[in-house]
Enzyme design. Sequence first.
Site, PDB file in Angstrom:
ATOM      1  N   CYS A   1      24.873  67.171  71.044  1.00 19.20           N
ATOM      2  CA  CYS A   1      25.130  68.601  71.274  1.00 19.20           C
ATOM      3  C   CYS A   1      24.690  69.067  72.656  1.00 19.20           C
ATOM      4  CB  CYS A   1      24.458  69.429  70.188  1.00 19.20           C
ATOM      5  SG  CYS A   1      25.176  69.092  68.568  1.00 19.20           S
TER       6      CYS A   1
ATOM      7  N   ASN B   1      30.248  74.313  64.587  1.00 19.97           N
ATOM      8  CA  ASN B   1      29.528  73.547  65.612  1.00 19.97           C
ATOM      9  C   ASN B   1      30.483  72.481  66.157  1.00 19.97           C
ATOM     10  OD1 ASN B   1      27.913  71.833  67.074  1.00 19.97           O
ATOM     11  ND2 ASN B   1      26.324  71.619  65.509  1.00 19.97           N
TER      12      ASN B   1
ATOM     13  N   HIS C   1      23.870  76.529  72.658  1.00 18.46           N
ATOM     14  CA  HIS C   1      24.644  75.685  71.745  1.00 18.46           C
ATOM     15  C   HIS C   1      24.777  76.402  70.401  1.00 18.46           C
ATOM     16  CE1 HIS C   1      26.027  72.413  69.371  1.00 18.46           C
ATOM     17  NE2 HIS C   1      24.887  72.263  68.727  1.00 18.46           N
TER      18      HIS C   1
HETATM   19  O1  UT7 Z   1      23.923  70.764  66.609  1.00 21.65           O
HETATM   20  C1  UT7 Z   1      22.682  70.262  66.283  1.00 21.65           C
HETATM   21  C2  UT7 Z   1      22.731  69.726  64.952  1.00 21.65           C
HETATM   22  N1  UT7 Z   1      22.624  70.529  63.813  1.00 21.65           N
HETATM   23  C3  UT7 Z   1      21.881  71.624  63.617  1.00 21.65           C
HETATM   24  O2  UT7 Z   1      21.315  72.214  64.495  1.00 21.65           O
HETATM   25  C4  UT7 Z   1      21.753  72.079  62.196  1.00 21.65           C
HETATM   26  C5  UT7 Z   1      20.331  72.476  61.877  1.00 21.65           C
HETATM   27  N2  UT7 Z   1      20.166  72.817  60.478  1.00 21.65           N
HETATM   28  C6  UT7 Z   1      20.760  73.847  59.880  1.00 21.65           C
HETATM   29  O3  UT7 Z   1      21.533  74.567  60.484  1.00 21.65           O
HETATM   30  C7  UT7 Z   1      20.414  74.153  58.444  1.00 21.65           C
HETATM   31  O4  UT7 Z   1      19.289  73.369  58.057  1.00 21.65           O
HETATM   32  C8  UT7 Z   1      21.579  73.891  57.443  1.00 21.65           C
HETATM   33  C9  UT7 Z   1      22.661  74.943  57.672  1.00 21.65           C
HETATM   34  C10 UT7 Z   1      22.144  72.490  57.664  1.00 21.65           C
HETATM   35  C11 UT7 Z   1      21.075  74.014  56.003  1.00 21.65           C
HETATM   36  O5  UT7 Z   1      20.517  75.287  55.782  1.00 21.65           O
HETATM   37  P1  UT7 Z   1      19.098  75.416  55.086  1.00 21.65           P
HETATM   38  O6  UT7 Z   1      18.820  76.859  54.957  1.00 21.65           O
HETATM   39  O7  UT7 Z   1      18.118  74.579  55.861  1.00 21.65           O
HETATM   40  O8  UT7 Z   1      19.382  74.809  53.651  1.00 21.65           O
HETATM   41  P2  UT7 Z   1      18.663  73.591  52.912  1.00 21.65           P
HETATM   42  O9  UT7 Z   1      19.033  72.312  53.555  1.00 21.65           O
HETATM   43  O10 UT7 Z   1      17.219  73.921  52.747  1.00 21.65           O
HETATM   44  O11 UT7 Z   1      19.354  73.662  51.502  1.00 21.65           O
HETATM   45  C12 UT7 Z   1      19.126  74.783  50.623  1.00 21.65           C
HETATM   46  C13 UT7 Z   1      19.972  74.571  49.374  1.00 21.65           C
HETATM   47  C14 UT7 Z   1      19.823  73.182  48.776  1.00 21.65           C
HETATM   48  O12 UT7 Z   1      19.866  73.311  47.359  1.00 21.65           O
HETATM   49  P3  UT7 Z   1      18.520  73.306  46.489  1.00 21.65           P
HETATM   50  O13 UT7 Z   1      17.856  71.995  46.774  1.00 21.65           O
HETATM   51  O14 UT7 Z   1      17.725  74.478  46.975  1.00 21.65           O
HETATM   52  O15 UT7 Z   1      19.037  73.454  45.103  1.00 21.65           O
HETATM   53  C15 UT7 Z   1      21.051  72.458  49.228  1.00 21.65           C
HETATM   54  O16 UT7 Z   1      21.445  71.437  48.371  1.00 21.65           O
HETATM   55  O17 UT7 Z   1      21.367  74.713  49.718  1.00 21.65           O
HETATM   56  C16 UT7 Z   1      22.069  73.566  49.231  1.00 21.65           C
HETATM   57  N3  UT7 Z   1      23.216  73.340  50.075  1.00 21.65           N
HETATM   58  C17 UT7 Z   1      24.399  73.937  49.906  1.00 21.65           C
HETATM   59  N4  UT7 Z   1      24.836  74.812  48.979  1.00 21.65           N
HETATM   60  C18 UT7 Z   1      26.087  75.240  49.092  1.00 21.65           C
HETATM   61  C19 UT7 Z   1      23.282  72.546  51.170  1.00 21.65           C
HETATM   62  N5  UT7 Z   1      24.511  72.617  51.708  1.00 21.65           N
HETATM   63  C20 UT7 Z   1      25.220  73.477  50.937  1.00 21.65           C
HETATM   64  C21 UT7 Z   1      26.533  73.966  50.995  1.00 21.65           C
HETATM   65  N6  UT7 Z   1      26.935  74.846  50.041  1.00 21.65           N
HETATM   66  N7  UT7 Z   1      27.413  73.595  51.954  1.00 21.65           N
END
Ligand code: UT7
Length: 344
Positions: free
Chosen positions: A128, A299, A269
């Site tokens: 990125c 992204n 980014h």
């Molecule tokens: O470009 C550089 C690379 N990438 C980044 O910079 C991304 C950095 N990370 C993020 O943007 C965030 O961590 C995410 C958007 C990827 C995830 O958001 P989060 O608020 O950190 O969610 P989480 O991983 O803590 O997941 C929360 C819940 C989980 O369920 P449980 O365990 O609480 O029941 C996940 O399984 O959300 C669930 N979940 C989803 N639910 C619906 C994860 N992905 C999804 C989804 N739809 N697509």
Amino acid sequence: MVADEETTRGGGRRFARPVKVAALATHVPPRVMTNADLEKLVDTTDEWIRQRTGIVERHVVDPGVGTSDLIVPAAKEAIARAGLTPDDIGVIVVGTTTPDTVFPSTACLVQHKIGASKAWGFDLGAACSGFTYALTTATELVATGAHGHALAVGADVMSSILDYQDRTTCVLFGDGAGAVVVSAAADGEPAIIDYCHEVDGSGGPALRLPAGGSLRPASHETVDQRMHYVHQDGQAVFKFAVRKTEEICRRMLARNAIEADQLDLFVSHQANKRIIMSAAERIGLDPAKVVINIERYGNTTGATIPLALGDALADGRLKQGDLVLLASVGAGFTVGSILLRWAF
Ligand code: UT7
């Protein structure tokens, strides 16, 4: 880890000669994939994607379209907008994580397709941070006097490495390309002021594509284990991105003796709206100066910053002479920041 401590505090980087971004153009494929489309593929909702990331839709290529195909229209347009022809370009630097092929490089494909008969070029892997690294590399190649004009590109076809069975990654990314012409500037013209990059390789496991390289070449086993797709520890990347974006921006402002409120625009980014807004708040930036366009593209890895600059130019938020801070954090981890005066 930090490759730039020779810069003078208060004076910015001393380039051998001034260099500017002379023109910019972007390109995204026409096909749009909405959050509703993803609801049909994985267990997700439009509401979750919007709230957690800010993304509403993203552009994705049709089969048979590679990263070079997205770059070519952007590159041609940027060169024309600079008042140049492809023969004026001395070097092409392509920041991409999704080259058309391992080799030849995407830069070679672009060189041939746009007819840049006098250019050499290469791909650069910084995930990125691909655009910020490419822009810095191109800038230094022009600053040394080696070239009058360079093409710096950030472009990715992320849909080619997404697992559309993994809801934690497939909703996040999209495809796109951005190209800028980097040219020698006249004294006093708005120009690139400073750059600052870091790598923290200890973060590698948090965001990676496990197979397909020399360590784990493609095999039936790697394909069966879905190892040719993006694997991410989202929360680890999130925390690092917020902390590092703040840190590198503060360092850039401090060593150039600039207060946050002197900036006209902050173009980060676009990985997650919450990352950008948290970092901007920590730096003390007015939210009105923060460019967010992740809702339209997701992204796009190397392409996010040029796409955001392009949108800001189109809607009149970015103007000649503006003081602009770019920032990126990506897989590696790679970190980038560039301070510049916008030249057109
Ligand atoms: O470009 C550089 C690379 N990438 C980044 O910079 C991304 C950095 N990370 C993020 O943007 C965030 O961590 C995410 C958007 C990827 C995830 O958001 P989060 O608020 O950190 O969610 P989480 O991983 O803590 O997941 C929360 C819940 C989980 O369920 P449980 O365990 O609480 O029941 C996940 O399984 O959300 C669930 N979940 C989803 N639910 C619906 C994860 N992905 C999804 C989804 N739809 N697509």
